[in-house]
Scaffold this motif. Sequence first.
Motif, PDB file in Angstrom:
ATOM      1  N   GLY A   1      53.624  85.873  53.946  1.00  0.00           N
ATOM      2  CA  GLY A   1      52.313  85.609  53.359  1.00  0.00           C
ATOM      3  C   GLY A   1      51.675  84.409  54.037  1.00  0.00           C
ATOM      4  N   VAL A   2      50.344  84.311  53.924  1.00  0.00           N
ATOM      5  CA  VAL A   2      49.602  83.332  54.715  1.00  0.00           C
ATOM      6  C   VAL A   2      49.982  81.897  54.382  1.00  0.00           C
ATOM      7  CG1 VAL A   2      47.606  83.330  53.140  1.00  0.00           C
ATOM      8  CG2 VAL A   2      47.310  82.669  55.534  1.00  0.00           C
ATOM      9  N   TYR A   3      50.173  81.566  53.114  1.00  0.00           N
ATOM     10  CA  TYR A   3      50.486  80.170  52.767  1.00  0.00           C
ATOM     11  C   TYR A   3      51.823  79.739  53.372  1.00  0.00           C
ATOM     12  CZ  TYR A   3      51.425  75.949  50.099  1.00  0.00           C
ATOM     13  OH  TYR A   3      51.729  74.654  49.751  1.00  0.00           O
ATOM     14  N   ASP A   4      52.856  80.523  53.142  1.00  0.00           N
ATOM     15  CA  ASP A   4      54.178  80.162  53.659  1.00  0.00           C
ATOM     16  C   ASP A   4      54.225  80.217  55.186  1.00  0.00           C
ATOM     17  OD1 ASP A   4      55.217  79.672  51.155  1.00  0.00           O
ATOM     18  OD2 ASP A   4      55.955  81.710  50.890  1.00  0.00           O
ATOM     19  N   PHE A   5      53.445  81.113  55.777  1.00  0.00           N
ATOM     20  CA  PHE A   5      53.356  81.200  57.236  1.00  0.00           C
ATOM     21  C   PHE A   5      52.756  79.916  57.808  1.00  0.00           C
ATOM     22  CE2 PHE A   5      50.490  83.061  60.749  1.00  0.00           C
ATOM     23  CZ  PHE A   5      51.378  82.712  61.752  1.00  0.00           C
ATOM     24  N   PHE A   6      51.607  79.517  57.297  1.00  0.00           N
ATOM     25  CA  PHE A   6      50.950  78.313  57.811  1.00  0.00           C
ATOM     26  C   PHE A   6      51.786  77.068  57.534  1.00  0.00           C
ATOM     27  CE2 PHE A   6      46.182  79.681  57.889  1.00  0.00           C
ATOM     28  CZ  PHE A   6      46.512  80.731  58.734  1.00  0.00           C
ATOM     29  N   HIS A   7      52.329  76.984  56.339  1.00  0.00           N
ATOM     30  CA  HIS A   7      53.048  75.789  55.918  1.00  0.00           C
ATOM     31  C   HIS A   7      54.448  75.734  56.535  1.00  0.00           C
ATOM     32  CE1 HIS A   7      53.918  72.394  53.323  1.00  0.00           C
ATOM     33  NE2 HIS A   7      55.013  72.986  52.883  1.00  0.00           N
ATOM     34  N   GLY A   8      55.177  76.845  56.465  1.00  0.00           N
ATOM     35  CA  GLY A   8      56.570  76.837  56.869  1.00  0.00           C
ATOM     36  C   GLY A   8      56.823  77.064  58.343  1.00  0.00           C
ATOM     37  N   GLU A   9      55.955  77.848  59.000  1.00  0.00           N
ATOM     38  CA  GLU A   9      56.211  78.200  60.403  1.00  0.00           C
ATOM     39  C   GLU A   9      55.291  77.472  61.383  1.00  0.00           C
ATOM     40  OE1 GLU A   9      57.139  82.146  61.492  1.00  0.00           O
ATOM     41  OE2 GLU A   9      57.656  82.764  59.455  1.00  0.00           O
ATOM     42  N   VAL A  10      53.995  77.457  61.083  1.00  0.00           N
ATOM     43  CA  VAL A  10      53.072  76.753  61.972  1.00  0.00           C
ATOM     44  C   VAL A  10      53.247  75.248  61.828  1.00  0.00           C
ATOM     45  CG1 VAL A  10      50.643  76.435  62.596  1.00  0.00           C
ATOM     46  CG2 VAL A  10      51.447  78.683  61.866  1.00  0.00           C
ATOM     47  N   GLY A  11      53.654  74.811  60.632  1.00  0.00           N
ATOM     48  CA  GLY A  11      53.926  73.392  60.420  1.00  0.00           C
ATOM     49  C   GLY A  11      52.776  72.613  59.820  1.00  0.00           C
ATOM     50  N   MET A  12      51.867  73.289  59.127  1.00  0.00           N
ATOM     51  CA  MET A  12      50.734  72.604  58.514  1.00  0.00           C
ATOM     52  C   MET A  12      51.154  71.909  57.221  1.00  0.00           C
ATOM     53  SD  MET A  12      47.567  75.298  58.898  1.00  0.00           S
ATOM     54  CE  MET A  12      47.248  76.164  60.446  1.00  0.00           C
ATOM     55  N   THR A  13      50.708  70.677  57.061  1.00  0.00           N
ATOM     56  CA  THR A  13      50.852  69.982  55.793  1.00  0.00           C
ATOM     57  C   THR A  13      49.768  70.475  54.834  1.00  0.00           C
ATOM     58  OG1 THR A  13      49.351  68.205  56.410  1.00  0.00           O
ATOM     59  CG2 THR A  13      51.680  67.941  57.026  1.00  0.00           C
ATOM     60  N   GLU A  14      49.815  70.000  53.596  1.00  0.00           N
ATOM     61  CA  GLU A  14      48.764  70.371  52.643  1.00  0.00           C
ATOM     62  C   GLU A  14      47.403  69.902  53.152  1.00  0.00           C
ATOM     63  OE1 GLU A  14      48.906  72.272  49.975  1.00  0.00           O
ATOM     64  OE2 GLU A  14      51.053  72.612  50.230  1.00  0.00           O
ATOM     65  N   GLU A  15      47.348  68.714  53.731  1.00  0.00           N
ATOM     66  CA  GLU A  15      46.080  68.214  54.277  1.00  0.00           C
ATOM     67  C   GLU A  15      45.620  69.050  55.470  1.00  0.00           C
ATOM     68  OE1 GLU A  15      43.918  65.874  53.154  1.00  0.00           O
ATOM     69  OE2 GLU A  15      45.212  66.052  51.388  1.00  0.00           O
ATOM     70  N   ASP A  16      46.571  69.435  56.326  1.00  0.00           N
ATOM     71  CA  ASP A  16      46.242  70.308  57.452  1.00  0.00           C
ATOM     72  C   ASP A  16      45.640  71.623  56.961  1.00  0.00           C
ATOM     73  OD1 ASP A  16      47.236  68.528  59.376  1.00  0.00           O
ATOM     74  OD2 ASP A  16      49.245  69.408  59.294  1.00  0.00           O
ATOM     75  N   MET A  17      46.224  72.158  55.898  1.00  0.00           N
ATOM     76  CA  MET A  17      45.759  73.443  55.386  1.00  0.00           C
ATOM     77  C   MET A  17      44.354  73.329  54.804  1.00  0.00           C
ATOM     78  SD  MET A  17      49.248  75.186  53.900  1.00  0.00           S
ATOM     79  CE  MET A  17      48.488  76.778  53.660  1.00  0.00           C
ATOM     80  N   LYS A  18      44.045  72.191  54.204  1.00  0.00           N
ATOM     81  CA  LYS A  18      42.672  71.970  53.724  1.00  0.00           C
ATOM     82  C   LYS A  18      41.705  71.901  54.896  1.00  0.00           C
ATOM     83  CE  LYS A  18      44.017  69.489  49.509  1.00  0.00           C
ATOM     84  NZ  LYS A  18      44.028  68.166  48.829  1.00  0.00           N
ATOM     85  N   HIS A  19      42.135  71.240  55.975  1.00  0.00           N
ATOM     86  CA  HIS A  19      41.293  71.150  57.172  1.00  0.00           C
ATOM     87  C   HIS A  19      41.104  72.523  57.805  1.00  0.00           C
ATOM     88  CE1 HIS A  19      40.589  70.123  61.544  1.00  0.00           C
ATOM     89  NE2 HIS A  19      39.653  69.408  60.943  1.00  0.00           N
ATOM     90  N   GLU A  20      42.208  73.287  57.880  1.00  0.00           N
ATOM     91  CA  GLU A  20      42.116  74.639  58.440  1.00  0.00           C
ATOM     92  C   GLU A  20      41.204  75.515  57.598  1.00  0.00           C
ATOM     93  OE1 GLU A  20      42.774  78.822  59.045  1.00  0.00           O
ATOM     94  OE2 GLU A  20      43.242  77.717  57.203  1.00  0.00           O
ATOM     95  N   GLN A  21      41.284  75.373  56.272  1.00  0.00           N
ATOM     96  CA  GLN A  21      40.437  76.173  55.395  1.00  0.00           C
ATOM     97  C   GLN A  21      38.970  75.845  55.622  1.00  0.00           C
ATOM     98  OE1 GLN A  21      41.556  76.236  51.261  1.00  0.00           O
ATOM     99  NE2 GLN A  21      39.534  76.914  50.611  1.00  0.00           N
ATOM    100  N   ALA A  22      38.654  74.552  55.790  1.00  0.00           N
ATOM    101  CA  ALA A  22      37.272  74.156  56.053  1.00  0.00           C
ATOM    102  C   ALA A  22      36.788  74.718  57.392  1.00  0.00           C
ATOM    103  CB  ALA A  22      37.157  72.633  56.041  1.00  0.00           C
ATOM    104  N   TYR A  23      37.657  74.687  58.394  1.00  0.00           N
ATOM    105  CA  TYR A  23      37.325  75.247  59.724  1.00  0.00           C
ATOM    106  C   TYR A  23      37.090  76.746  59.619  1.00  0.00           C
ATOM    107  CZ  TYR A  23      37.786  75.815  64.818  1.00  0.00           C
ATOM    108  OH  TYR A  23      37.559  76.100  66.148  1.00  0.00           O
ATOM    109  N   TRP A  24      38.004  77.421  58.919  1.00  0.00           N
ATOM    110  CA  TRP A  24      37.892  78.870  58.708  1.00  0.00           C
ATOM    111  C   TRP A  24      36.624  79.210  57.930  1.00  0.00           C
ATOM    112  CZ3 TRP A  24      39.258  80.934  53.609  1.00  0.00           C
ATOM    113  CH2 TRP A  24      39.180  82.325  53.535  1.00  0.00           C
ATOM    114  N   HIS A  25      36.342  78.395  56.899  1.00  0.00           N
ATOM    115  CA  HIS A  25      35.152  78.646  56.082  1.00  0.00           C
ATOM    116  C   HIS A  25      33.887  78.584  56.927  1.00  0.00           C
ATOM    117  CE1 HIS A  25      31.942  77.617  53.122  1.00  0.00           C
ATOM    118  NE2 HIS A  25      32.563  78.552  52.428  1.00  0.00           N
ATOM    119  N   GLU A  26      33.803  77.609  57.814  1.00  0.00           N
ATOM    120  CA  GLU A  26      32.649  77.500  58.700  1.00  0.00           C
ATOM    121  C   GLU A  26      32.593  78.677  59.677  1.00  0.00           C
ATOM    122  OE1 GLU A  26      29.251  76.288  60.623  1.00  0.00           O
ATOM    123  OE2 GLU A  26      30.065  75.657  58.690  1.00  0.00           O
TER     124      GLU A  26
END
Length: 222
Positions: A53-78
């Motif tokens: 699933g996307v959350y565990d993929f980004f967090h566990g494999e890509v290595g995104m922190t919670e803050e990274d994921m917020k930044h990625e979400q903002a980038y994706w949203h734009e």
Amino acid sequence: MTYPCLVLDHDDTVVNSTATVHYPCFAEYTAKFFPKAKRYTLEEYVLKNFDPGVYDFFHGEVGMTEEDMKHEQAYWHEYVQHHVPQVYDGMRDILWDYVRAGGTICVVSHSLSPNILRDYRENKLPEPKLVYGWEVPKDRRKPQPHALYDIMEKLGFTAEQMLVLDDLKPGYDMAKAANVRFAAAGWSNDIPEIEAFMRQNCDLYFKTVEAFGDYLLHGKEA
């Protein structure tokens, strides 16, 4: 009507969006901000969205922190503001025929609700009654069954009156947890691992949009 409530996933179920929007955004973002991370192919990206699933993929494999994921979400949203995915051929007519026959459409997705509603407007689809997107708190977001229970409570449907249509395992897990029948949307990819799991485990499997429409509207067996 066998299923007066149809609960739809959005990406790669109603609209063709992963290959044309979400994966290119992911590839662009990780190249810029995670240059040392593995470069995933489209097929690998889809498989990781399938499981874990996307959350565990980004967090566990890509290595995104919670803050990274917020930044990625903002980038994706734009990014998605400027990229509108197209509805799959045949899906528009199926959904309109279903609604005109008295059916109710809801959406449970990992996209944001405003983007889902925009895609429905831009593709001239019937407006969903309820939408649950990525903005839902994590402990209530798909694959958690909260959205299905909320639909039952707000709209008065029983589990037997509902059908979930989704292309990935989180949707299957959500439906199973709520004892709602699950139909796999198999038209978005030809990845053997995903198709094998869906055919073996799901109540229904449809390889084409047309086959799904024949079942939903006319009761033709999958």
